[in-house]
Design an enzyme around this catalytic site. Structure first.
Site, PDB file in Angstrom:
ATOM      1  N   ILE A 102       0.829  -1.199   0.000  1.00  0.00           N
ATOM      2  CA  ILE A 102       0.000   0.000   0.000  1.00  0.00           C
ATOM      3  C   ILE A 102       0.871   1.258   0.000  1.00  0.00           C
ATOM      4  CG2 ILE A 102      -0.211  -0.134   2.534  1.00  0.00           C
ATOM      5  CD1 ILE A 102      -3.050   1.084   2.248  1.00  0.00           C
ATOM      6  N   CYS A 103       0.350   2.307  -0.586  1.00  0.00           N
ATOM      7  CA  CYS A 103       0.929   3.649  -0.599  1.00  0.00           C
ATOM      8  C   CYS A 103       2.205   3.688  -1.437  1.00  0.00           C
ATOM      9  CB  CYS A 103       1.159   4.137   0.832  1.00  0.00           C
ATOM     10  SG  CYS A 103       1.509   5.900   0.975  1.00  0.00           S
TER      11      CYS A 103
END
Length: 185
Positions: A102-103
């Site tokens: 994620i991110c």
């Protein structure tokens, strides 16, 4: 029951890591927080210190059904610089085991050739590091055994997508309802 490892590095985005741990445990999925820092405590990018379940040197990586990488800076850089992390995600991806990031952390997947020919997303500005990926702007992108997500605000749908992958859509949807999350993903 599935068993997941989540690599925690100093400088990680706390919400992205701890939300996944919380949601998966609520779903009945075993998840171990693995400190790559050499000590049980990890301090996130917003100076929140938390204790992990195990140290990287003690983790039985082969026993996991999937691996998760939270983002944040410099946490993502720390993950990408760790040889055990990078060799583990490559092995898991090539063997069809779950790899989720994620991110900024999808950049670690891209840097290691895991996203070639896969649909993927990341935090804006990291797209150039998703080498070979078909870029998407959805909150969460699932392509086979690879799940990627955009950032802190997408941590709940990311964790629910992992739940759906490991159990099924109904389990993820039911859990989303129980936590009053109005949008599944």
């Amino acid at each position: 029951m599935s068993k997941i490892g989540i690599f925690m590095a100093d400088g990680c985005e706390e919400i992205e890591g701890l939300t996944v741990v919380d949601i998966l445990r609520r779903a009945g999925i075993q998840i171990e927080m693995i400190s790559i820092s050499g000590k049980a405590e990890v301090t996130g990018s917003h100076s929140i210190t938390f204790k992990c379940d195990t140290l990287l040197k003690d983790a039985d990586i082969a026993s996991y059904d999937g691996l998760v990488l939270p983002g944040g800076m410099p946490g993502t850089t720390n993950l990408g610089n760790d040889d055990t992390v990078t060799s583990s995600i490559k092995e898991f991806a090539s063997s069809g085991k779950l790899v989720a990031a994620i991110c900024a952390a999808p950049s670690v997947l891209g840097d290691n050739g895991i996203l070639k020919g896969k649909k993927a997303t990341s935090y804006p500005g990291f797209e150039d590091r998703l080498a070979g990926a078909e870029l998407r702007e959805e909150a969460v992108v699932c392509d086979g055994n690879i799940i990627t997500s955009r950032g802190m605000g997408t941590a709940i749908p990311f964790a629910l997508a992992i739940t759906s992958y490991l159990i099924d859509d109904k389990a993820a949807s039911d859990l989303g309802s129980k936590i009053m999350f109005s949008q599944f993903y």
